[in-house]
Design an enzyme around this catalytic site. Structure first.
Site, short mmCIF file in Angstrom:
data_model
loop_
_atom_site.label_atom_id
_atom_site.label_comp_id
_atom_site.label_asym_id
_atom_site.label_seq_id
_atom_site.Cartn_x
_atom_site.Cartn_y
_atom_site.Cartn_z
N GLY A 92 0.81 -1.18 0.01
CA GLY A 92 0.11 -0.15 -0.01
C GLY A 92 0.82 1.25 -0.06
CB SER A 93 -0.02 4.69 0.71
OG SER A 93 -0.39 4.62 2.05
CB SER A 94 5.21 5.73 1.92
OG SER A 94 5.76 5.13 0.73
CB CYS A 108 4.02 -0.04 -6.62
SG CYS A 108 4.44 -2.04 -6.95
CB VAL A 160 -1.33 2.81 4.85
CG1 VAL A 160 -2.11 1.77 5.89
CG2 VAL A 160 -2.50 4.15 4.56
N GLY A 161 1.75 2.22 5.32
CA GLY A 161 2.77 1.34 5.54
C GLY A 161 3.54 1.50 6.96
CD GLU A 188 7.53 -5.23 -1.73
OE1 GLU A 188 7.81 -4.33 -2.35
OE2 GLU A 188 8.20 -6.55 -1.61
#
Length: 518
Positions: free
Chosen positions: A246-248, A302, A250-251, A268
């Protein structure tokens, strides 16, 4: 109704309403779902496809208890026997490949060829993992002590959690599940809520294999749900490894939750990928690659190319060729399920809104549109879908918008004088997933791939930034998260390593020559 319009839905066992959780202790597992009912919507038409009833937190707990118990059986199953189950999953996917690929196209919005290709990637991972199941070997290490033997023993971790994103609702599961299962782990999977039908259809294929072999459904658990299910997984100490795509932003939150309980993460996250075109490049090859990398999947990979760095000596010619290529591609925007379509819609109305806002930001930050623009960007002559016109814009690489990942078909173009300048621009963004250079020079290629070259996890030459093969480890550096999935030695992350020293003599020599009494 969509069920009548798309026969492949029935082929995959989907109904107008589908339960969204699978697992349980029983052989063959059981389906459940007492949570929210979500309606899957086609991004190409805005029309409903079918409903999925998500899991409740209580059902998640039931599934987790069963998964922990099932792992005790699975970890004692010989690895080649586990590989045989994964082989059968691959065969099940082969039998439903085109139908499942069409569902991915319908529900996610990528074109049919890419949808089918995504299922093929899962199949390829099954094949890879089957071979791996006979090669999970550790090292034999010489001991400094007489009559001692040292080795590495690899053992299963336990329960592996997988949270995948909408843009690859099938393949990313394959990267994780195939390796985890042959390594002796059980899998708990939460797909994206907007691609729940793909989650259900994929799980049905896996569930059939488990049922035929009399194995507990909890060896592979699917739990459709929203943020609350994802948070429960991140915080669950019974899950030693969490894979998140997912997004940076949320990650980073997921990593914080998992690290707080001393769990491990495979992340990722965002990409901001660049293609470099040198003066000696094959321009035809380069432009074809840029087009696929920038507009394939409507810019929602991505690994999508978001930045194009062109040597000043060939800049004008590259822009001329690229503009012509875009013009041809724009004529093939449409229904992603049709085999003639090259560019489908964005996944949600919110994604379309964000893309249009991004175009406005580019204008405010001094960008010059070479293809497309703000006016008419959301109108491609198709009613009901989330379609946008791809755009190419010349802009300074230091512009704030260039530092961020806009998930859509927007390509920034920068001019450079020398390779070292291009490398500096490539490395100047927070993300570090994929990169590629087009050149005929071995010197350029090896500088690009070497210690002073690209800082990404994927460093290519003369191919696009996207479309990675499963044989190599997939992942990136910096704000991309540092995770590695799929091929190479990624399997080691799904196991725990024990260093074993065995004394087969009668004396007790200590390491480093220490003498402790007699």
């Amino acid at each position: 109704m969509a069920l009548e319009a798309y026969p492949f839905l029935k082929e995959l066992g989907l109904q107008a309403e589908n339960l969204g959780a699978y697992g349980g202790k029983a052989a063959g597992g059981e389906w459940m779902g007492k949570g929210n009912k979500v309606t899957s919507v086609s991004p190409a038409t805005g029309k409903p496809i079918a409903d999925v009833v998500e899991a409740t937190l209580d059902e998640y707990e039931t599934c987790m208890e069963a998964a922990v118990e099932a792992q005790k059986l699975w970890r004692e199953t010989p690895a080649p026997k586990r590989g045989e189950i994964v082989r059968q999953i691959g065969e099940g996917l082969r039998a439903k490949r085109d139908a499942l690929g069409a569902l991915i196209s319908l529900e996610m919005g990528k074109i049919l060829a890419e949808g089918i290709g995504e299922v093929q990637e899962f199949i390829d991972m099954c094949d890879f993992a089957v071979g791996l199941s006979r090669q999970l070997s550790g090292s034999i290490i010489p001991s400094e002590r007489p009559n001692h033997f040292m080795m590495e023993q690899w053992n299963p971790l336990g329960v592996v959690g997988v949270i995948s994103a909408f843009n690859f609702p099938n393949a990313v599961l394959g990267w994780n599940a195939c390796l985890a299962m042959v390594c002796g782990d059980v899998v708990v999977w939460k797909g994206a809520p907007t691609t729940s039908l793909v989650s259900v259809a994929t799980t049905r294929i896996i569930a059939d294999v488990l049922a035929k072999n009399g194995l507990p459904g909890a060896i592979f658990t699917c739990v459709c749900g929203g943020v609350e299910i994802g948070q429960a997984m991140a915080r669950d100490p019974r899950i030693p490894l969490m894979s998140f795509t997912g997004s940076s932003k949320v990650g980073q939150a997921v990593r914080t939750e998992v690290n707080a309980r001393f769990g491990n993460c495979l992340l990722e996250l965002s990409g901001n990928n660049a293609i470099v075109i040198m003066a000696d490049a094959d321009l035809s090859l380069a432009v074809r690659s840029v087009l696929f990398a920038a507009v394939g999947t409507a810019g929602q990979r991505c690994t999508t190319c978001r930045r194009l760095l062109v040597h000043e000596d060939v800049y004008d010619e590259v822009i001329r060729l690229l503009t012509a290529a875009y013009k041809q591609a724009l004529e093939k925007i449409g229904d992603p399920v049709l085999p003639t379509t090259l560019i489908g819609p964005l996944h949600t109305p919110a994604a379309k809104t964000q893309f249009l806002k991004g175009l406005a930001d580019v204008t405010a930050q001094g960008g010059e549109f070479l293809v497309g623009g703000v006016e008419g960007a959301g109108d491609v002559g198709l009613v009901g879908g989330n379609f946008v016109r791809p755009a190419v814009v010349a802009i300074k690489h230091t512009a704030p918008c260039v530092q961020e990942e806009l998930f859509g078909p927007l390509l920034y173009v920068h001019k450079f004088k020398a390779l070292d300048e291009a490398i500096e621009i490539n490395n100047s963004v927070p993300q570090g997933l994929s990169s590629s250079i087009f050149t005929r020079s071995p010197e350029n290629i090896f500088r690009w791939t070497g210690p002073s070259g690209s800082d990404c996890g994927i460093v290519n030459a003369n191919i696009p930034t996207n479309g990675a093969e499963i044989g190599g480890a997939f992942g990136g550096e910096k704000a991309t998260g540092g995770g590695r999935e799929a091929g190479s030695d990624s399997w080691k992350q799904y196991m725990r390593r024990a260093t074993c020293t065995i004394n087969y003599g009668t004396d007790l020599p200590l390491a480093q020559g220490i003498n402790f009494g007699d």
